[in-house]
Design a protein around this motif. Structure first.
Motif, short mmCIF file in Angstrom:
data_model
loop_
_atom_site.label_atom_id
_atom_site.label_comp_id
_atom_site.label_asym_id
_atom_site.label_seq_id
_atom_site.Cartn_x
_atom_site.Cartn_y
_atom_site.Cartn_z
N GLY A 1 1.35 0.32 -0.68
CA GLY A 1 2.11 1.08 -1.67
C GLY A 1 2.95 2.16 -1.05
N TYR A 2 3.40 3.05 -1.90
CA TYR A 2 4.22 4.19 -1.50
C TYR A 2 3.89 5.30 -2.50
CZ TYR A 2 8.55 6.90 -0.60
OH TYR A 2 9.47 7.89 -0.30
N TYR A 3 3.72 6.50 -2.00
CA TYR A 3 3.15 7.54 -2.87
C TYR A 3 3.93 7.76 -4.15
CZ TYR A 3 6.58 11.12 -1.41
OH TYR A 3 7.72 11.85 -1.20
N ALA B 1 -10.33 1.16 -2.03
CA ALA B 1 -9.31 0.33 -1.39
C ALA B 1 -8.66 1.17 -0.30
CB ALA B 1 -8.25 -0.11 -2.40
N GLU B 2 -8.35 0.52 0.81
CA GLU B 2 -7.60 1.20 1.86
C GLU B 2 -6.13 1.27 1.41
OE1 GLU B 2 -6.10 0.33 6.42
OE2 GLU B 2 -7.82 -0.79 5.65
N HIS B 3 -5.54 2.45 1.52
CA HIS B 3 -4.15 2.60 1.08
C HIS B 3 -3.22 2.52 2.29
CE1 HIS B 3 -4.81 3.76 -3.20
NE2 HIS B 3 -6.04 3.92 -2.71
N VAL B 4 -2.38 1.51 2.31
CA VAL B 4 -1.43 1.31 3.40
C VAL B 4 -0.04 1.72 2.89
CG1 VAL B 4 -0.49 -0.34 5.05
CG2 VAL B 4 -2.81 -0.66 4.15
N ALA B 5 0.55 2.70 3.57
CA ALA B 5 1.83 3.24 3.08
C ALA B 5 3.02 2.49 3.70
CB ALA B 5 1.92 4.72 3.43
N HIS B 6 4.00 2.17 2.87
CA HIS B 6 5.26 1.59 3.32
C HIS B 6 6.37 2.51 2.81
CE1 HIS B 6 3.43 -2.31 4.49
NE2 HIS B 6 2.55 -1.94 3.58
N LEU C 1 8.80 -5.52 -2.15
CA LEU C 1 8.57 -4.39 -3.05
C LEU C 1 7.10 -4.00 -2.93
CD1 LEU C 1 10.45 -5.56 -6.30
CD2 LEU C 1 11.24 -3.88 -4.64
N VAL C 2 6.77 -2.79 -3.35
CA VAL C 2 5.38 -2.39 -3.48
C VAL C 2 5.05 -2.33 -4.97
CG1 VAL C 2 5.17 -1.13 -1.32
CG2 VAL C 2 6.06 0.06 -3.34
N PRO C 3 3.77 -2.52 -5.34
CA PRO C 3 2.60 -2.68 -4.50
C PRO C 3 2.28 -4.15 -4.21
CG PRO C 3 1.90 -2.51 -6.77
CD PRO C 3 3.42 -2.43 -6.77
N THR C 4 1.37 -4.34 -3.24
CA THR C 4 0.68 -5.61 -3.02
C THR C 4 -0.80 -5.28 -2.84
OG1 THR C 4 2.59 -6.50 -1.83
CG2 THR C 4 0.49 -7.66 -1.53
N LEU C 5 -1.65 -6.05 -3.48
CA LEU C 5 -3.08 -5.89 -3.26
C LEU C 5 -3.55 -7.04 -2.38
CD1 LEU C 5 -5.47 -4.02 -4.17
CD2 LEU C 5 -6.07 -5.83 -5.79
N SER C 6 -4.03 -6.70 -1.17
CA SER C 6 -4.54 -7.72 -0.26
C SER C 6 -6.06 -7.76 -0.38
CB SER C 6 -4.15 -7.39 1.18
OG SER C 6 -2.77 -7.55 1.34
N LEU C 7 -6.57 -8.95 -0.66
CA LEU C 7 -8.01 -9.11 -0.86
C LEU C 7 -8.67 -9.43 0.48
CD1 LEU C 7 -7.87 -11.17 -4.17
CD2 LEU C 7 -7.67 -8.71 -3.80
N ASP C 8 -9.97 -9.27 0.52
CA ASP C 8 -10.70 -9.44 1.78
C ASP C 8 -10.66 -10.87 2.30
OD1 ASP C 8 -11.25 -6.76 1.69
OD2 ASP C 8 -13.19 -7.00 0.72
N ASP C 9 -10.39 -11.85 1.41
CA ASP C 9 -10.30 -13.25 1.85
C ASP C 9 -8.91 -13.61 2.35
OD1 ASP C 9 -8.74 -13.45 -0.38
OD2 ASP C 9 -9.93 -14.98 -1.38
N GLY C 10 -8.01 -12.63 2.44
CA GLY C 10 -6.67 -12.90 2.96
C GLY C 10 -5.63 -13.19 1.89
N THR C 11 -6.06 -13.37 0.66
CA THR C 11 -5.12 -13.59 -0.45
C THR C 11 -4.41 -12.28 -0.81
OG1 THR C 11 -6.91 -14.91 -1.34
CG2 THR C 11 -4.96 -14.71 -2.71
N SER C 12 -3.20 -12.39 -1.30
CA SER C 12 -2.49 -11.20 -1.78
C SER C 12 -2.00 -11.42 -3.20
CB SER C 12 -1.27 -10.93 -0.89
OG SER C 12 -1.70 -10.47 0.37
#
Lengths: 210, 210
Positions: free
Chosen positions: A5-7, A26-31, A51-62
């Motif tokens: 995401g982006y703040y 969730a870990e927040h990864v900033a773009h 675009l943001v957001p994207t939620l990436s799941l632990d199995d690799g799916t987004s």
């Protein structure tokens, strides 16, 4: 889970609120949108819109698109519900959310405003464009909940409607929109301000805030 | 039920397809967008945005926003399903639908293009704007389903994704977008053309078609 995401992105903010309401870490990864980091090929592989957001799941799916992410969260982690059980009440809340997420925010987001500037529009005209789009949306939203008792958009607990409303009101203020015509929306916003999940999702509390 | 719409409106068209797939009868009430009939006070009482579609139920309730209407139809009339049962598959289909319904169509609809003309943009620049928005959306959609087997967007039956795709491809052609970069989307469109529910929902088959 990782939330890309982006703040200050409204759509990222919506998902932050939903994660907080569900008490999901969730870990927040900033773009950084203004630096174009969302166009990086590694990120485009997760979200082809860039675009943001994207939620990436632990199995690799987004999963992309804020409303799709939030509905997925609500279906897989049911407490507290972000939509009620009755289909017609669900429809009314989704309708309110979509006035903002379909017809308002995409017409005034960073990408569209940048395009208007490229076409030669002066800053003043670009701001007026954003204010126009926001007033069109908020005017309809105010009417949609005028007869709801509140204090939230729909009843006494936050729903998907409040999740969409709060970032849109922030944008409204950024573009100088006079909010005095929207007392019912402001009442709902006030109700959210007492909720920690909303407080913690605010842009200024994010690690990438400037 | 009454569906308030306009033959060429993408969002009305989506709901027509959904009603036909569910084999639900509805009276179609036309509101001529180019004549501004959607701004009539009687209609604004049903839909405060002054947009189509609106679904008016027999008990006097109205639901606005095409995706909210379609999800309501899918929850109250479950056969055939427009979304699958698995939450992650639902999310992926909603995400595709929202790329179109949130980020593409609202940026190139009649209202936004009229506003661009008011700002002094020439017809050519307005068409280029629409083509830009459509290419941004369709490019992402093509990637989202590139690895799906088809022939529809997601599997061997139409879903909410195909319902959103078909009117968007119609718009793409109206604005002269070259669709050769989107073979997977065109494959899905071809699959829908064999389905009577899609055939009967086409703009030229509506009673208000010009």
């Amino acid at each position: 889970m990782k939330l890309h995401g982006y703040y200050r992105s409204s759509a990222s903010w919506r998902v932050r609120i939903a994660l907080n309401l569900k008490e999901l870490p969730a870990e927040h990864v900033a773009h950084h949108l203004r630096k174009g980091e969302q166009r990086d090929p590694t990120y485009l592989a997760l979200n082809p819109q860039g675009l943001v957001p994207t939620l990436s799941l632990d199995d690799g799916t987004s999963v992309t698109q804020s409303l799709a992410i939030i509905e997925w969260l609500d279906e897989t982690h049911t407490r507290p519900p972000l939509l009620p059980g009755d289909p017609l009440n669900r429809a009314r809340i989704r309708s309110f959310a979509q006035v903002i997420a379909c017809d308002t925010h995409p017409v005034q987001n960073l990408k569209v405003l940048a395009r208007l500037r490229q076409l030669g529009l002066a800053d003043e005209a670009v701001t007026a464009w954003a204010a126009w789009a926001i007033n069109e949306g908020l005017g309809a939203c105010e009417t949609l909940i005028a007869r709801e008792t509140g204090p939230f958009c729909f009843g006494n607990a936050p729903t998907l409607a409040d999740i969409c409303l709060v970032p849109q009101l922030f944008n409204a203020r950024r573009f100088g929109v006079d909010l005095s015509a929207y007392p019912r929306l402001l009442q709902a916003e006030t109700a959210t301000q007492a909720v920690k999940a909303f407080q913690d999702a605010a842009p200024e509390r994010q690690h990438d805030a400037e």
